[in-house]
Design an enzyme around this catalytic site. Structure first.
Site, PDB file in Angstrom:
ATOM      1  N   TYR A   1       7.581  15.020  13.002  1.00  0.00           N
ATOM      2  CA  TYR A   1       7.632  15.220  14.451  1.00  0.00           C
ATOM      3  C   TYR A   1       7.380  16.674  14.834  1.00  0.00           C
ATOM      4  CZ  TYR A   1      12.236  17.465  14.162  1.00  0.00           C
ATOM      5  OH  TYR A   1      13.252  18.330  13.887  1.00  0.00           O
TER       6      TYR A   1
ATOM      7  N   LYS B   1       8.476  18.936   8.594  1.00  0.00           N
ATOM      8  CA  LYS B   1       9.297  18.595   9.775  1.00  0.00           C
ATOM      9  C   LYS B   1       9.465  17.075   9.824  1.00  0.00           C
ATOM     10  CE  LYS B   1      10.278  20.710  14.234  1.00  0.00           C
ATOM     11  NZ  LYS B   1      11.468  21.473  13.851  1.00  0.00           N
TER      12      LYS B   1
HETATM   13  C1  LIG Z   1      12.011  22.789  14.182  1.00  0.00           C
HETATM   14  C2  LIG Z   1      12.945  23.512  13.277  1.00  0.00           C
HETATM   15  C3  LIG Z   1      13.104  24.909  13.349  1.00  0.00           C
HETATM   16  C4  LIG Z   1      12.496  25.770  14.431  1.00  0.00           C
HETATM   17  O1  LIG Z   1      11.108  25.730  14.470  1.00  0.00           O
HETATM   18  P1  LIG Z   1      10.309  26.090  15.798  1.00  0.00           P
HETATM   19  O2  LIG Z   1       8.906  25.788  15.457  1.00  0.00           O
HETATM   20  O3  LIG Z   1      10.550  27.518  16.080  1.00  0.00           O
HETATM   21  O4  LIG Z   1      10.869  25.210  16.875  1.00  0.00           O
HETATM   22  C5  LIG Z   1      13.892  25.526  12.387  1.00  0.00           C
HETATM   23  N1  LIG Z   1      14.532  24.815  11.445  1.00  0.00           N
HETATM   24  C6  LIG Z   1      14.430  23.477  11.358  1.00  0.00           C
HETATM   25  C7  LIG Z   1      15.164  22.756  10.288  1.00  0.00           C
HETATM   26  C8  LIG Z   1      13.640  22.781  12.278  1.00  0.00           C
HETATM   27  O5  LIG Z   1      13.557  21.454  12.214  1.00  0.00           O
END
Ligand SMILES: *Cc1c(COP(=O)(O)O)cnc(C)c1O
Length: 284
Positions: free
Chosen positions: A32, A146
């Site tokens: 995601y 992610k």
């Molecule tokens: C999404 C996320 C982040 C932050 O990422 P951004 O791209 O700055 O929103 C940091 N750590 C985890 C575990 C995440 O899922």
């Protein structure tokens, strides 16, 4: 009417239904993205779509659309929903197939969904800072993806919530990795330290913007592992994320950071980060 994207088509939110045999629902088998929208414009959209494609490919899902097509679809979604300040949430799963751990046949099309949500900037927390807890990082060894599998993060965030805290800072033994959904930075003697982007953390796009801003302004940064002791002795601590931006941390595990108020370098980075938003999305 609020629109949502279901497999490439904009439809009414109330009509967007997914199958109970969707592999995202049954296995968390998907990835995601969360993208910030300011003034109706998506911030760092290219970077988010590139990461989305990379996450998908790393688990063997081929996106059913190019990043250019996705970008157009999301723009239409944001426009039609007249979103001013908020987020776009987008996910792709391996699709719908009878439950079986191994991948389904190639014909099964990945299921892509996206929706928008209004979400103001977290003005109070940005100004006053937030409190955090510490907890062991029990997640898997591919935190660079992610993934929809968020149990390790959910359990950590819930512990934080139960203690009235905004975030849980995770550590593997003595080494601090990141927050449950944010990247963590410490400041010591004017130098910023944050965990290197390897398999143990998610490479945040907000983190990358912070690093770029530091490079452009001669602010020293070390991307390396730091320990719980270094965290406890830090002059300043802050977190970064798409929704949280650059947010001061004023307390870690019941202990004040510095004087318990946002530090000067954190505040400077907040200003520089805001300027980056304004460059892409117009005045805030
Ligand atoms: C999404 C996320 C982040 C932050 O990422 P951004 O791209 O700055 O929103 C940091 N750590 C985890 C575990 C995440 O899922």
């Amino acid at each position: 009417m609020t629109y949502t994207i279901l497999n490439g088509t904009l439809i009414d939110r109330s009509e967007a239904k997914v199958d109970i045999e969707d592999r995202g629902y049954q296995f968390g088998d998907g990835v995601y993205e969360v993208i910030r929208v300011y003034n109706g414009k998506m911030f760092t959209i290219k970077e988010h779509l590139a990461r989305f494609e990379k996450s998908s490919e790393s688990i063997g899902i081929t996106l059913p659309y190019s990043t250019e097509q996705l970008s157009e679809m999301l723009e239409e979604l944001v426009g039609k929903n007249r979103l001013h300040t908020g987020i776009v949430y987008m996910q792709v799963t391996r699709g719908v197939a009878p439950r079986n751990h191994s991948f389904p046949a190639k014909e099964v099309v990945p299921a892509l969904t996206a929706y928008t949500k209004e979400l103001p900037r977290p003005a109070e927390n940005l100004k006053n800072g937030v409190k955090t807890i510490l907890t062991e990082d029990i997640r898997w060894l591919r935190c660079d993806i992610k993934s929809l599998n968020l149990l390790g993060s959910i359990l950590a965030k819930q512990q934080a919530a139960e203690k009235g805290c905004f975030e849980a800072i995770l550590h593997r033994g003595q080494d601090v990795t990141e927050g449950s959904s944010t990247n963590i930075f410490i400041v010591k003697n004017g130098v910023i330290i944050t965990h290197q982007s390897d398999n143990l953390i998610l490479k945040g796009i907000t983190k990358d913007v912070v690093l770029q801003v530091c490079a452009a302004n001669n602010i020293s940064v070390k991307e390396q592992t730091f320990t719980l002791d270094e965290l406890a002795a830090a002059d300043e601590v802050f977190l970064s994320s798409t929704t949280g931006e650059v947010m001061p941390i004023i307390e870690v595990a019941g202990k004040k950071v510095g004087n318990g108020v946002p530090g000067p370098l954190t505040s400077r980075l907040q200003d520089l980060f805001t300027q980056e938003i304004e460059k892409q999305c117009g005045e805030l």
